[in-house]
Write a protein that holds these residues in place. Sequence first.
Motif, PDB file in Angstrom:
ATOM      1  N   LEU A   6       0.818  -1.223   0.000  1.00 36.08           N
ATOM      2  CA  LEU A   6       0.000   0.000   0.000  1.00 36.08           C
ATOM      3  C   LEU A   6       0.848   1.269   0.000  1.00 36.08           C
ATOM      4  O   LEU A   6       0.310   2.375  -0.036  1.00 36.08           O
ATOM      5  N   GLY A   7       2.156   1.125   0.059  1.00 35.99           N
ATOM      6  CA  GLY A   7       3.027   2.308   0.008  1.00 35.99           C
ATOM      7  C   GLY A   7       3.305   2.915   1.376  1.00 35.99           C
ATOM      8  O   GLY A   7       3.735   4.062   1.469  1.00 35.99           O
ATOM      9  N   LEU A   8       3.069   2.143   2.441  1.00 39.31           N
ATOM     10  CA  LEU A   8       3.345   2.656   3.792  1.00 39.31           C
ATOM     11  C   LEU A   8       4.812   2.418   4.148  1.00 39.31           C
ATOM     12  O   LEU A   8       5.392   1.403   3.741  1.00 39.31           O
ATOM     13  N   PRO A   9       5.432   3.309   4.916  1.00 33.94           N
ATOM     14  CA  PRO A   9       6.851   3.123   5.270  1.00 33.94           C
ATOM     15  C   PRO A   9       7.044   1.957   6.243  1.00 33.94           C
ATOM     16  O   PRO A   9       6.106   1.594   6.968  1.00 33.94           O
ATOM     17  N   PRO A  10       8.262   1.399   6.283  1.00 35.09           N
ATOM     18  CA  PRO A  10       8.518   0.218   7.122  1.00 35.09           C
ATOM     19  C   PRO A  10       8.146   0.402   8.593  1.00 35.09           C
ATOM     20  O   PRO A  10       7.613  -0.516   9.219  1.00 35.09           O
ATOM     21  N   VAL A  34      -5.576   6.949  -1.446  1.00 30.16           N
ATOM     22  CA  VAL A  34      -6.079   8.316  -1.667  1.00 30.16           C
ATOM     23  C   VAL A  34      -5.410   9.275  -0.689  1.00 30.16           C
ATOM     24  O   VAL A  34      -4.934  10.345  -1.060  1.00 30.16           O
ATOM     25  N   VAL A  35      -5.368   8.884   0.584  1.00 26.27           N
ATOM     26  CA  VAL A  35      -4.819   9.781   1.605  1.00 26.27           C
ATOM     27  C   VAL A  35      -3.311   9.958   1.394  1.00 26.27           C
ATOM     28  O   VAL A  35      -2.787  11.075   1.481  1.00 26.27           O
ATOM     29  N   LEU A  36      -2.630   8.864   1.062  1.00 23.54           N
ATOM     30  CA  LEU A  36      -1.181   8.972   0.803  1.00 23.54           C
ATOM     31  C   LEU A  36      -0.904   9.922  -0.359  1.00 23.54           C
ATOM     32  O   LEU A  36       0.092  10.635  -0.371  1.00 23.54           O
ATOM     33  N   GLY A  37      -1.825   9.934  -1.327  1.00 19.48           N
ATOM     34  CA  GLY A  37      -1.648  10.805  -2.495  1.00 19.48           C
ATOM     35  C   GLY A  37      -1.986  12.260  -2.197  1.00 19.48           C
ATOM     36  O   GLY A  37      -1.880  13.114  -3.079  1.00 19.48           O
ATOM     37  N   GLY A  38      -2.461  12.557  -0.994  1.00 17.48           N
ATOM     38  CA  GLY A  38      -2.716  13.952  -0.609  1.00 17.48           C
ATOM     39  C   GLY A  38      -4.119  14.440  -0.903  1.00 17.48           C
ATOM     40  O   GLY A  38      -4.435  15.611  -0.690  1.00 17.48           O
ATOM     41  N   GLY A  39      -4.992  13.558  -1.397  1.00 17.50           N
ATOM     42  CA  GLY A  39      -6.333  14.000  -1.784  1.00 17.50           C
ATOM     43  C   GLY A  39      -7.297  14.090  -0.608  1.00 17.50           C
ATOM     44  O   GLY A  39      -7.093  13.464   0.430  1.00 17.50           O
ATOM     45  N   PHE A  55      -7.433   5.993   8.171  1.00 21.53           N
ATOM     46  CA  PHE A  55      -6.906   7.363   8.101  1.00 21.53           C
ATOM     47  C   PHE A  55      -5.600   7.521   8.895  1.00 21.53           C
ATOM     48  O   PHE A  55      -4.708   8.237   8.482  1.00 21.53           O
ATOM     49  N   ALA A  56      -5.480   6.807  10.027  1.00 20.58           N
ATOM     50  CA  ALA A  56      -4.291   7.038  10.876  1.00 20.58           C
ATOM     51  C   ALA A  56      -3.002   6.622  10.164  1.00 20.58           C
ATOM     52  O   ALA A  56      -1.995   7.337  10.221  1.00 20.58           O
ATOM     53  N   LEU A  57      -3.031   5.484   9.486  1.00 14.46           N
ATOM     54  CA  LEU A  57      -1.786   4.995   8.863  1.00 14.46           C
ATOM     55  C   LEU A  57      -1.261   5.936   7.772  1.00 14.46           C
ATOM     56  O   LEU A  57      -0.099   6.366   7.835  1.00 14.46           O
ATOM     57  N   PRO A  58      -2.082   6.296   6.783  1.00 10.23           N
ATOM     58  CA  PRO A  58      -1.522   7.176   5.748  1.00 10.23           C
ATOM     59  C   PRO A  58      -1.185   8.565   6.269  1.00 10.23           C
ATOM     60  O   PRO A  58      -0.245   9.210   5.793  1.00 10.23           O
ATOM     61  N   VAL A  59      -1.930   9.021   7.282  1.00 12.87           N
ATOM     62  CA  VAL A  59      -1.639  10.340   7.833  1.00 12.87           C
ATOM     63  C   VAL A  59      -0.276  10.328   8.534  1.00 12.87           C
ATOM     64  O   VAL A  59       0.549  11.233   8.360  1.00 12.87           O
ATOM     65  N   LEU A  60      -0.005   9.271   9.302  1.00 14.37           N
ATOM     66  CA  LEU A  60       1.310   9.156   9.951  1.00 14.37           C
ATOM     67  C   LEU A  60       2.409   9.071   8.899  1.00 14.37           C
ATOM     68  O   LEU A  60       3.481   9.657   9.049  1.00 14.37           O
ATOM     69  N   ALA A  61       2.111   8.354   7.817  1.00 14.84           N
ATOM     70  CA  ALA A  61       3.107   8.237   6.743  1.00 14.84           C
ATOM     71  C   ALA A  61       3.414   9.613   6.156  1.00 14.84           C
ATOM     72  O   ALA A  61       4.566   9.936   5.872  1.00 14.84           O
ATOM     73  N   ARG A  62       2.371  10.436   5.999  1.00 19.22           N
ATOM     74  CA  ARG A  62       2.592  11.766   5.420  1.00 19.22           C
ATOM     75  C   ARG A  62       3.381  12.671   6.375  1.00 19.22           C
ATOM     76  O   ARG A  62       4.099  13.560   5.934  1.00 19.22           O
ATOM     77  N   LEU A  63       3.232  12.435   7.680  1.00 18.47           N
ATOM     78  CA  LEU A  63       3.966  13.280   8.634  1.00 18.47           C
ATOM     79  C   LEU A  63       5.453  12.950   8.652  1.00 18.47           C
ATOM     80  O   LEU A  63       6.284  13.844   8.820  1.00 18.47           O
ATOM     81  N   GLY A  64       5.776  11.680   8.529  1.00 16.94           N
ATOM     82  CA  GLY A  64       7.194  11.274   8.511  1.00 16.94           C
ATOM     83  C   GLY A  64       7.841  11.345   9.879  1.00 16.94           C
ATOM     84  O   GLY A  64       7.798  10.405  10.646  1.00 16.94           O
TER      85      GLY A  64
END
Length: 443
Positions: A6-10, A34-39, A55-64
Amino acid sequence: MPFSQLGLPPALLNGVKAMGYTDPTPIQLRAIPVVLGGGDLIGSAQTGTGKTAAFALPVLARLGKHEARGPRVLVLEPTRELAAQVETAFRDFGRFTDLRATVVHGGVGYGRQRSEIQAGTDVVIATPGRLMDFLQERTLRLDALKILILDEVDRMLDMGFVKDVKKIIGMCPRERQTLFFSATIPPEIEDVARFALRNPARVEIGVARTVTQSVSHAFYPVSQIKKFDLLIALLEKTDFHSCLIFSRTKHGADKIARKLKAANHSVAVLHANRSQSQRVEALEGFKSGKYEVMVATDIAARGIDVAGVSHVINYDIPANPEDYVHRIGRTGRAQAVGDAFTLTTPEQAGEIRSIERFIGQKVPQLKLEGFNYHSAPSIGAAAPQRYVDPRRAQQQQRAPQGHSGGAHPRQFQAQAPHPAPQGQGHPARPRSGGLSRGTWHRR
Ligand code: AMP
């Protein structure tokens, strides 16, 4: 598709693994990219579908990585319990990162929340009232905000938060990503969505009109004066290991709890008149198996995640059909199976019809075999003794959360109960309360 694709970091994949999840649920599969893509996103999904991780997983991924310049994510929740639960999910998923989450809600002192905000947090999970207090005193600023998440929006509006919610949206930077989750999206909610989102993708999973298929539910007609006796009889005939009982009123919840305690049940009570520490103790005690029964008003119905609730009993039929679906959704969560009983009185034919219309199916009306519907109520009489084996409580705490193999509503029709249906054991899932918090900071 596994989580790894799904493109989530390790670090987050490790968090997912530590939670014991193997495959993403449908809403996770569709929302995470969708969330990882910023939409922007509007998600309508039944509770229990795994929407928090969606929502929590892609949002955390976007924060880094952690940044000290103020929260970059704000999650709005309708109730304190949901806010606390979502904070736990953020901490659990983010345990292998250095990101920080803070929960902000009423019913507790300001001091700890204020100092966590001042120390610099990445994610704030808040109920609207307390958040407004911190915004007004300027302890909390939203200048650095990148992502706004409005969760359980229909509930938030039902609870009268519409003005606060709109005000908070207005205080967020215009350039942001907005995620919007609501079990149902009637026109007034579309209005808020139009106001808050830009070209949102829509993800609709398991419309909330349907009762989770793994839940077997039935109505038990009874006269008003025999209701409590029937409740006791149902509990005695049911091999439940954790039962959530809904009352329409706070006063009613206290009364039911008092009587159940007198009948030797271990009982927790959850409603809005209880202090925050009482609410936390009730929920934690119910989750851990200290209390086998929790009596609650609808405050507990939405989203509260107690793994392995085997039975839900509506002592009072819910005031609106939507709440029927939400209450019953407390059992049979994430592939588990559960039973749900609703006690109905003769004057509630209208409510029964509207629930059946809403969910598009007839609910069986059952009689409890062996229960004397016509004798005088035994209220006030000596409570039936119920032996509670302390070892059983301990075993339940250790055992994987699963269907107890207990009575199925239909079994109550039969003189001699059928054996428990085979193959209904559900996969072991970790208790949400018992997970380590890892490196996720709390100050
Ligand atoms: P939610 O709808 O977010 O309240 O989640 C309901 C329950 O499903 C929670 O106990 C989650 O921990 C669990 N859950 C969420 N995603 C998954 C998954 N991919 N696999 C197994 N359980 C999950």
